[in-house]
Design an enzyme around this catalytic site. Structure first.
Site, short mmCIF file in Angstrom:
data_model
loop_
_atom_site.label_atom_id
_atom_site.label_comp_id
_atom_site.label_asym_id
_atom_site.label_seq_id
_atom_site.Cartn_x
_atom_site.Cartn_y
_atom_site.Cartn_z
N CYS A 1 -13.39 68.65 -11.59
CA CYS A 1 -14.84 69.01 -11.31
C CYS A 1 -15.62 69.02 -12.62
O CYS A 1 -16.91 68.84 -12.54
CB CYS A 1 -15.12 70.46 -10.64
SG CYS A 1 -14.36 71.69 -11.76
N GLU B 1 -21.73 63.81 -6.54
CA GLU B 1 -20.27 63.76 -6.94
C GLU B 1 -19.36 62.66 -6.14
O GLU B 1 -19.24 62.85 -5.09
CB GLU B 1 -19.82 65.10 -6.66
CG GLU B 1 -18.58 65.36 -7.42
CD GLU B 1 -17.84 66.93 -6.90
OE1 GLU B 1 -17.78 67.25 -5.74
OE2 GLU B 1 -17.43 67.41 -8.01
N LYS C 1 -4.18 80.17 0.12
CA LYS C 1 -4.00 78.94 1.25
C LYS C 1 -4.11 77.77 0.08
O LYS C 1 -5.43 77.58 -0.05
CB LYS C 1 -4.91 79.02 2.15
CG LYS C 1 -4.66 77.70 3.29
CD LYS C 1 -5.63 77.27 4.14
CE LYS C 1 -6.29 76.14 3.22
NZ LYS C 1 -5.93 74.97 2.90
N GLU D 1 -16.09 78.24 -7.36
CA GLU D 1 -16.28 77.06 -8.24
C GLU D 1 -16.40 75.70 -7.52
O GLU D 1 -15.22 75.57 -6.86
CB GLU D 1 -15.07 77.21 -9.12
CG GLU D 1 -15.02 78.35 -10.13
CD GLU D 1 -13.45 78.23 -11.06
OE1 GLU D 1 -13.05 77.24 -10.86
OE2 GLU D 1 -13.30 79.36 -11.23
N1 LIG Z 1 -13.20 71.08 -7.57
C1 LIG Z 1 -13.94 70.40 -6.96
O1 LIG Z 1 -15.05 69.89 -7.40
C2 LIG Z 1 -13.43 69.59 -5.93
C3 LIG Z 1 -14.11 68.63 -5.10
N2 LIG Z 1 -13.73 68.19 -3.99
C4 LIG Z 1 -14.51 66.98 -3.38
O2 LIG Z 1 -14.28 67.44 -2.14
C5 LIG Z 1 -13.85 66.51 -1.11
C6 LIG Z 1 -13.31 66.87 -0.02
O3 LIG Z 1 -11.92 67.23 -0.52
P1 LIG Z 1 -11.29 68.37 0.29
O4 LIG Z 1 -9.91 68.44 -0.08
O5 LIG Z 1 -11.38 68.38 1.77
O6 LIG Z 1 -12.14 69.65 -0.24
P2 LIG Z 1 -12.56 70.84 0.24
O7 LIG Z 1 -13.50 71.71 -0.48
O8 LIG Z 1 -12.86 70.79 1.74
O9 LIG Z 1 -11.11 71.58 0.31
C7 LIG Z 1 -10.69 72.62 -0.60
C8 LIG Z 1 -10.02 73.76 0.10
O10 LIG Z 1 -10.83 74.30 0.81
C9 LIG Z 1 -10.17 74.48 2.23
N3 LIG Z 1 -11.38 74.36 3.23
C10 LIG Z 1 -11.73 73.36 3.79
N4 LIG Z 1 -12.87 73.51 4.65
C11 LIG Z 1 -12.63 74.85 4.73
C12 LIG Z 1 -13.43 75.90 5.67
N5 LIG Z 1 -14.44 75.59 6.41
N6 LIG Z 1 -13.13 77.13 5.80
C13 LIG Z 1 -12.03 77.46 4.77
N7 LIG Z 1 -11.09 76.60 3.92
C14 LIG Z 1 -11.63 75.35 4.05
C15 LIG Z 1 -9.41 73.33 2.29
O11 LIG Z 1 -7.99 73.39 3.14
C16 LIG Z 1 -8.79 73.39 0.82
O12 LIG Z 1 -7.64 74.24 0.56
C17 LIG Z 1 -13.38 65.46 -2.19
O13 LIG Z 1 -13.60 64.22 -1.97
C18 LIG Z 1 -13.97 65.68 -3.58
O14 LIG Z 1 -15.00 64.72 -3.58
C19 LIG Z 1 -12.37 68.40 -3.83
C20 LIG Z 1 -11.39 69.12 -4.28
C21 LIG Z 1 -11.99 69.92 -5.54
O1 LIG Z 2 -9.79 75.28 -16.45
C1 LIG Z 2 -10.10 75.78 -15.24
O2 LIG Z 2 -9.99 76.90 -15.18
C2 LIG Z 2 -10.51 74.89 -14.25
C3 LIG Z 2 -10.63 73.59 -14.40
C4 LIG Z 2 -11.00 72.67 -13.22
C5 LIG Z 2 -11.66 73.15 -11.96
O3 LIG Z 2 -12.21 74.19 -11.84
C6 LIG Z 2 -11.90 71.88 -11.02
O4 LIG Z 2 -11.58 70.72 -11.31
O5 LIG Z 2 -12.11 72.27 -9.74
#
Ligand SMILES: NC(=O)C1=CN([C@@H]2O[C@H](COP(=O)(O)OP(=O)(O)OC[C@H]3O[C@@H](n4cnc5c(N)ncnc54)[C@H](O)[C@@H]3O)[C@@H](O)[C@H]2O)C=CC1
Ligand SMILES: O=C(O)/C=C/C=C(\O)C(=O)O
Length: 502
Positions: free
Chosen positions: A304, A406, A194, A270
């Site tokens: 991240c 963050e 997903k 992650e």
């Molecule tokens: N890699 C990272 O560190 C990331 C951090 N973020 C942070 O998270 C904040 C929120 O962004 P989102 O896109 O809403 O991130 P999120 O962590 O909520 O979403 C990531 C994935 O998880 C799914 N998801 C969300 N809640 C879920 C649940 N309860 N059960 C199963 N799947 C679920 C979403 O549909 C999406 O596919 C952003 O503002 C950003 O600050 C967002 C994306 C990546």
């Molecule tokens: O290089 C990778 O495998 C991953 C990079 C970045 C992330 O995991 C992220 O921004 O969430």
């Protein structure tokens, strides 16, 4: 389909009245559902696709298809067969490279060159790396003596986990999805993926590549939708899903952990970061300025691994801040295919609001805004997009919210430090522990400092350079477990230890 999506607004902008429909991919077929949501360009706000939304029924169908596939020939496929399929998928992405670039750019607004160099190139590399790895992965074997002196041969046999649920975010859509799909398939699992609701296009193209590469029906399934109350939650709750691998926000990881607790599913997370970059006075100054600019502002700060906390040794602090400000102010915010573009918008207006709320909070907390701090003004259709200025802050105490939470935008806070010991303590004083960067020309110091950081990753005189055979992941709120190399092979397989008395 995404191939045709424009990356640059035409001079007279028209609203797309018949956008493409992105469907689920279940049991080898594209499947539409009545529930739909919109996918809008973060560059112009225009509608770029309608996306089908899956609920528990579609997730159930996908999981059932995956279980059937596991019970069929895929469950018996040899390492060589699986590696061959992964190489074909890699070649399939390469054959449609520019379509993937267009899909990634349309969803995220990132510079086209970045999508080429980073996102799509890594999509290809992820499949090749895990195909190579499984062909050469060693096994464990220990010979010992039993109580009667007989020889005992102890070895390890690996089986797939079963159906793996993959939940991926929007910041590096194809890179992070394939980082999980490739090792899961390499180890013989079937997957239900997903992707984020914000970035469904490249995942849909990947499903086409899977079909064309001869991946058997049910081995790779794709469902679109949201998290809570939608496809994401249905996937994590499903009793026939053996493991969940997730990249995204720490809070979401913690919610998923609660959901999977009843089923005691395997998890790999992650999560977020509040990463530090440390610049010592002996660093190559220009390399450090450019390195910190990249680590703070790449992908509009939406990685991240980005550095949101920068610590600079006091003798070079003022000079460093001035140089980073000057370099940052040359950055070009523009359309993804504009010549010389450095940065696109953030992913959505909702996310822009979040980033801007931190910019305001920084001022309320007493920060000096060295540069940026708001939104750019273009006087054209880009003003309907989700752009924010790259922003440098100084003057905040270490416990300010903008220095501890963050933000996930193009922003860093720079603070001076006086000693190695002091800066190690400040870097480690964080709820997160994903990555750190050190800029120094003193090799002993580089080793000494790196070992003392409580982070999963440390880069010295570089940032986000990846060898896919190495473990990747974070400590504390930044995650659980490691993926990459043999660590992925371990996570995506069930191990049986067999002891034979000879
Ligand atoms: N890699 C990272 O560190 C990331 C951090 N973020 C942070 O998270 C904040 C929120 O962004 P989102 O896109 O809403 O991130 P999120 O962590 O909520 O979403 C990531 C994935 O998880 C799914 N998801 C969300 N809640 C879920 C649940 N309860 N059960 C199963 N799947 C679920 C979403 O549909 C999406 O596919 C952003 O503002 C950003 O600050 C967002 C994306 C990546
Ligand atoms: O290089 C990778 O495998 C991953 C990079 C970045 C992330 O995991 C992220 O921004 O969430």
């Amino acid at each position: 389909m995404p191939t045709a999506l424009a990356t640059r607004a035409p001079s007279s902008v028209s609203v797309d009245v018949d956008p493409p429909l992105l469907q689920h991919y279940i049991d080898g077929e594209f499947v539409a559902t009545a529930a739909r949501f919109e996918n809008r360009s973060p560059v112009t706000g225009q509608l770029i696709a309608a996306v089908c939304e899956a609920g528990p029924a579609e997730v159930d169908r996908a999981v059932a298809a995956a279980r059937r596939a596991l019970a069929g020939p895929w469950g018996e496929a040899s390492v060589e067969d699986r590696a061959a399929i992964l190489y074909r998928v890699a070649a399939g992405i390469e054959a449609r490279f520019e379509a993937f670039v267009a899909a990634e750019v349309a969803d995220t607004g990132r510079p086209v060159e970045q999508a080429r160099r980073l996102d799509v190139a890594r999509g290809v590399a992820n499949f090749r790396a895990f195909a190579d790895l499984i062909k050469t992965a060693p096994s464990e074997l220990f010979e010992s003596r039993g109580p009667d002196g007989a020889t005992l041969l102890n070895y390890v046999s690996r089986k797939p986990l079963g159906v793996v649920g993959i939940i991926s975010p929007w910041n590096l859509p194809l890179l992070l999805l394939t980082w999980k799909v490739a090792p899961a398939l390499a180890m013989g699992n079937c997957v239900v993926a997903k992707p984020s609701e914000e970035s469904p296009s490249s995942a849909t193209l990947l499903a086409e590549v899977m079909r064309d590469a001869g991946v058997p029906p049910g081995v790779f399934n794709l469902v679109h939708g949201f998290g809570p109350g939608s496809a994401g939650e249905a996937l994590t709750r499903h009793p026939d899903v053996a493991a969940i691998t997730f990249t995204g926000e720490s809070r979401t990881g913690s919610q998923i952990m609660k959901t999977v607790a009843d089923g005691v599913k395997e998890i790999s997370f992650e999560l977020g970061g509040k990463n530090a970059a440390v610049v010592f006075a002996d660093a190559d100054f220009d390399a450090a300025v450019e390195g910190v600019r990249r680590s703070s502002f790449t992908n509009a700060g939406q990685v991240c691994l980005c550095s949101e906390r920068v610590y600079v040794e006091r003798p070079i602090f003022e000079r460093f801040v001035a140089a980073l400000k000057a370099r940052t102010e040359t950055m070009r915010l523009d359309y993804p295919d504009a010549p010389g573009v450095d940065m696109g918008p953030v992913i959505s207006h909702k996310h822009r609001d979040k980033v801007l709320s931190y910019y305001r909070l920084a001022v309320a907390e007493g920060a000096t805004v060295v540069t940026g701090g708001g939104t750019p003004l273009f006087n054209d259709i880009r003003d309907a997009g989700a752009f924010v200025q790259p922003t440098i802050l100084t003057g905040l105490p270490d416990d300010a919210r903008c220095v501890t939470e963050e933000i996930f935008g193009p922003v860093c806070h720079i603070a001076p430090f006086d000693s190695e010991q002091e800066v190690i303590g400040r870097v480690n004083d964080s709820a997160y522990g994903l990555a750190a960067c050190v800029w120094t020309t003193d090799l002993s110091r580089a080793h000494r400092v790196s070992r003392r950081f409580h982070t999963g990753l440390v880069w010295v005189n570089t940032w986000f350079t990846r060898d896919l055979r190495t473990p990747f992941g974070g400590t504390k709120l930044s995650g659980l477990g490691r993926e990459g190399g043999r660590h992925s092979l371990d996570f995506y397989s069930e191990i049986t230890t067999i002891c034979i008395r000879l």
